[in-house]
Design an enzyme around this catalytic site. Structure first.
Site, PDB file in Angstrom:
ATOM      1  CG  HIS A  71      -6.699  -9.399 -11.259  1.00 26.20           C
ATOM      2  ND1 HIS A  71      -6.769  -9.116  -9.922  1.00 26.20           N
ATOM      3  CD2 HIS A  71      -7.985  -9.445 -11.694  1.00 26.20           C
ATOM      4  CE1 HIS A  71      -8.052  -8.983  -9.565  1.00 26.20           C
ATOM      5  NE2 HIS A  71      -8.806  -9.173 -10.627  1.00 26.20           N
ATOM      6  CG  ASP A 124      -4.805 -10.852  -3.305  1.00 30.97           C
ATOM      7  OD1 ASP A 124      -4.278  -9.712  -3.291  1.00 30.97           O
ATOM      8  OD2 ASP A 124      -5.870 -11.101  -3.885  1.00 30.97           O
ATOM      9  NE  ARG A 171      -4.061  -2.014   0.322  1.00 31.01           N
ATOM     10  CZ  ARG A 171      -4.589  -2.733  -0.649  1.00 31.01           C
ATOM     11  NH1 ARG A 171      -4.144  -2.588  -1.889  1.00 31.01           N
ATOM     12  NH2 ARG A 171      -5.554  -3.587  -0.427  1.00 31.01           N
TER      13      ARG A 171
END
Lengths: 317, 437, 176
Positions: free
Chosen positions: B172, B298, B55
């Site tokens: 993804h 994840d 993040r």
């Protein structure tokens, strides 16, 4: 049961009990003084994150006839539209002293989230959540059917053997979901009609029959035909090719209306798209109980508020 | 500093003492400043996570490189690959070097940045893949994770271009049109709950397309978070044809199912969504037989307010670093599907190999960089926020009983976790600084 | 726990007959009378009373039911109660002599609720109260006009009225 979140949570006894209490509430509407002191001093909050004037007015009338104080909290123009969370709103209502919360939300499960969290300790009534459920609509539909069929002798009765055809956008309809669970619990034989694009996955495991064509369903001699509102934007998303084709295949037009028995009820949760899913002739015919539905909505909501808010503990026993 | 791990059981079952000196596995028999009694404990190679969201930069209220790697250490990880969906996006050499440097500085784990495939994850134009590959961060894995590289031509070009630098695209797999408004696994339960469906075919069709593209251009492909039985079938077919594809499964897809959505508790909202029982069983089997190569967490931290919301409005994702090994033990080891060598393979050796991370091929050999994890498989714990070491608490396991406990983590020769406790940041940073010289 | 029967079938019939006579005397006949029983047992008692009155006066006396559930002041202290139907006989209550009929008069709170309920339904000329048993312990300034039997009791004691229509037999017992 402390909250009313889904008709799937109701037993047959509980469902009949709500309908019976609603009969008593309906009697009040025929009196000179249309008000009961039952919820005097209690505060009911109508928490509407999604516009629905009809449903809000119905709940408001119900709460007021029971002498509750009503606070209407709608998202538009309030702090909610400025990004306040459900949690903050709930805690604000708790601080104000709400004794019951009627919540309408565009997100499925929002009432369940409100009921499950400790943000506010009050009974929660689901007034429509996303594409999930709309339990009081289903209850008022069942109430309307029962009254039409049994009149003054309706109390205590279920809907065993009543044939109900529900037509339209089942996939996105919270009214359809709540009706399927409730009507099946009450013993009705439910038949869903929609093009394959508007039927939910797994619908064949629901306690219903499924027809792809309205004309097939109308051959089953239904006691009730319930037309669901079809929304224009579904066309853009390729659920069906055009409004005209939808109306032709799934609309209750005059010709189809003529094939119904004289005492078959035509229902619609409103607001209606006249000329699309229902013709003006059908909407205004003697078979239509649309206005009964509206009137009965207040009685049902009074019953639900009474059962959830008046007692000290378990709500709907 | 030297450390002696005494009486540990290696993944293959042999018992051994293992001495660490100057950051490397040393000849046995020498002296040790510190002795760790490892009687009854498993010694694993340091775990490697090919799929972590740290993040930083941009979403520091959820996680930072420091807090994310602290969570990694708590979970027994010594290396993490940091996903590119930060703000700014990791699509330039500058961003990836910054993330890498922060990892080095804090020292809890080796941080290997993942570069974005396309500029701003927008799926329109390739990012500067070569610049990132040749930067100090030496980026080897490229992914638009969070978004699918859905344009077939762009995906073809990306596969080809990345192969120029021996890199790999981590896809993804999510067909965007089939998943508009998607909230949970598409099926009868979603229909009943009134939540938008995320159909398995949206994942499987992209995997099918991409393995064919990889075959056509002769490139390497990695599939992120495989979640369906159908995807397993496609991968099995691709591998049988000799296509150079690898795949990962998350711990949560090995243990949890869509039934949890029934509570509308958004802690269980994740992308791809939790699936059916039969998917979970197929994924376990695929991990056991090698059709799925690795476990990747994840790890997706979110602030409390992003999860305390109606399901539709809540964020996708779960934290997973701290619980990963326990969940894999519950789903794979305790069920007899995978032995501890298999755990070492799928959680350390193979993810390191896919990410071209050196030093993990022979973790117990004398001279190897000491990246090790000591776990007590006989422990059980009721998982709680006290077991989380990152900044966010959006774990789906809170309140669940999970097996196993990390006793010690040794990163690059110095401990980051001892006696089950994460060591203080200043102490770890100091040790890392000494190691770097 | 001991149970003692204080009224038997014949006693109940006799009490109702006496009350009927007293009503006729007080009302100077049965004209304009409306009997409203309070559910559940008060409704059955009202029907029996109505039958006696009709026999004595040789004209039908309107009988109905007045549910007071929604008007109770103890709703929030107890589990939710199921309401009963209210049935007002044709002709209504405006200007009539309404006799409320209940089985046991105790605190007086039920009758207070009944008076409130009545005022929402119309405006009777006179409201009277007939009860089978008055056990005392009033908490409000309310008294019965017609009483089948005064039964002084301790508040720890419980009084049970059983009627053929609901319980299969006629009996009033006191249990302590």
């Amino acid at each position: 049961m402390r909250h009313l979140l889904s008709t799937a949570d109701l037993t047959r006894e509980q469902a009949v009990r709500i309908l019976d209490v609603a009969e008593d509430m309906a009697d009040v509407a025929t009196r000179e003084v249309k008000k009961l002191p039952t919820l005097r001093g209690r505060t009911v909050v109508n928490l509407f994150f999604e516009d629905s004037t009809r449903t809000r007015i119905s709940f408001e009338a119900a709460a007021k006839r029971l002498s509750a104080d009503v606070i209407n909290f709608s998202a538009k123009g309030s702090s909610v539209s400025k990004g306040e969370s459900l949690k903050d709103t709930a805690q604000t209502l708790a601080a104000i002293g709400a004794d019951g919360v009627v919540i309408r939300h565009s997100a499925s499960g929002a009432p369940a989230v409100l009921a499950a969290n400790a943000w506010i300790d009050a009974p929660v009534v689901n007034a429509g959540d996303g594409t999930h459920e709309h339990p009081t609509q289903a209850l008022l539909d069942a109430f309307t059917i029962r009254r039409r069929l049994h009149g003054a002798g309706a109390r205590g009765r279920s809907l065993d053997g009543v044939r109900v055809v529900i037509v339209g956008d089942i996939l996105h309809s919270r009214v359809a979901r709540s009706n399927v669970w409730l009507l099946a619990t009450l013993g009705a034989e439910v038949r869903l009609v929609a093009p394959a694009t508007l039927l939910p996955l797994g619908v064949r495991d629901w306690p219903v029959e499924v027809d792809l064509h309205l004309d097939d369903a109308l051959t089953t001699n239904p006691d009730v035909v319930m037309m669901l509102r079809i929304q224009g934007e579904r066309m853009r998303d390729a659920f069906f090719p055009s409004a005209r084709e939808y109306a032709r295949e799934y609309g209750l037009d005059e010709e189809r209306l003529g094939r119904l028995r004289a005492d078959t009820m035509v229902m619609h949760p409103g607001p209606m798209n006249r000329g699309l899913e229902i013709s003006a002739a059908a909407a205004d015919s003697a078979r239509s109980v649309v206005l009964d539905q509206v009137a009965n909505g207040v009685s049902i909501r009074m019953a639900v508020l009474y059962l959830l808010l008046s007692g000290a503990e378990e709500g709907i026993a | 500093m030297s450390v002696l791990v005494r009486g540990a059981t290696l993944p293959d079952g042999t018992r051994t003492d293992l001495r660490i000196e100057d950051g490397r596995v040393a000849e046995p028999g020498g002296s040790a400043d510190r002795v760790i009694d490892a009687d009854g404990l498993r010694l694993l190679p340091g775990l490697v996570d090919l799929h972590t969201h740290l993040r930083e930069p941009g979403f520091e209220q959820s996680e930072t490189v420091l807090t994310g790697t602290r969570a990694a250490a708590a979970g027994g990880f010594t290396a993490v690959f940091a996903m590119a969906n930060t703000s700014p996006v990791a699509d330039t050499a500058g961003v990836v070097e910054q993330v890498q440097a922060l990892g080095d500085q804090h020292g809890y784990a080796t941080v290997r940045p993942i570069g974005a495939v396309t500029v701003g994850l927008a799926g329109e134009q390739l990012s500067e893949i070569g610049a990132m590959a040749s930067s100090r961060a030496r980026v080897t894995v490229f992914s638009d994770d969070g978004k699918c590289v859905h344009d077939a031509l762009l995906m073809r070009r990306a596969l080809e271009y990345v192969s120029t630098f021996d890199g790999v695209i981590a896809q993804h797999a999510q067909e965007p049109r089939l998943t508009e408004g998607a909230q949970m696994n598409d099926g009868p339960l979603a229909a009943r709950l009134g939540l938008g469906g995320w159909p398995a075919v949206a994942e499987e069709s992209i995997i099918a397309r991409d393995v064919l593209l990889a075959e056509h251009v002769g490139a390497r492909l990695h599939i992120c978070h495989v979640s369906t039985a159908g995807s397993v079938e496609v991968l099995r077919w691709a591998k049988s044809r000799g296509i150079d594809v690898t795949a990962e499964v998350t711990p949560h897809h090995l243990l949890l199912t869509e039934q949890l959505a029934e509570s509308y508790d958004a802690r269980y909202k994740v992308n791809p969504p939790l699936r059916r029982d039969e998917d979970v069983l197929a994924l376990r089997e695929a991990l056991a037989d090698g059709t799925i190569d690795i476990v990747a967490t994840d790890h997706a931290p979110h602030p409390v307010e992003a999860k305390e919301a109606p399901w539709d409005e809540a964020a996708f994702g779960m934290v997973g670093l701290e619980s990963a090994l326990s969940v894999v033990q519950a789903a794979m080891v305790d069920t007899g599907l995978l032995d501890w060598s298999g755990v070492a393979r799928t959680m350390s050796l193979e993810p390191a190999r896919i990410g071209r991370l050196t030093g993990y091929d022979e973790p117990f050999a004398v001279g190897a960089r000491a990246n090790l994890t000591l776990v007590d498989p006989s422990a059980t714990r009721t998982f709680g926020t006290e077991h989380l070491a990152g900044r966010s608490v959006n774990s789906p396991y809170l309140g669940r009983t999970l097996p196993g406990r990390i006793v010690a983590t040794i990163h690059d020769g110095y401990p980051t976790v001892l006696d089950g406790e994460v060591l203080p940041a200043d102490q770890v940073a100091l040790a890392a600084g000494v190691r770097r010289g | 726990m001991t149970a003692r029967t204080v009224l038997q079938n014949a006693d109940i019939t006799r009490a109702l007959t006496r009350i009927a006579h007293e009503i006729l005397e007080a009302n100077r006949g049965a004209s304009d009378l409306v009997l409203l029983g309070i559910p559940t047992r008060g409704v059955h008692l009202a029907r029996r009373l109505g039958a006696v009155l009709a026999r004595l006066d040789d004209a039908p006396v309107p009988v109905g039911a007045l549910d007071v559930t929604m008007y109770r002041d103890d709703l929030s202290r107890n589990p939710t109660r199921a309401p009963h139907p209210t049935e007002i006989p044709d002709g209504g209550i405006d200007g009539r002599t309404v006799v409320l009929v209940d089985d046991v008069l105790y605190s007086g709170r039920t009758i207070r609720a009944a008076l409130d309920a009545l005022s929402d339904l119309g405006r009777p000329r006179v409201v009277r109260l007939a009860v089978l048993v008055d056990r005392g312990h009033r908490e409000l300034p309310i008294r019965a006009d017609f009483v089948g039997k005064n039964l002084p009791s301790a508040s720890s004691e419980r009084i049970f009225v059983r009627l053929d229509e609901t319980d299969g037999s006629d009996e009033v017992t006191i249990e302590s």
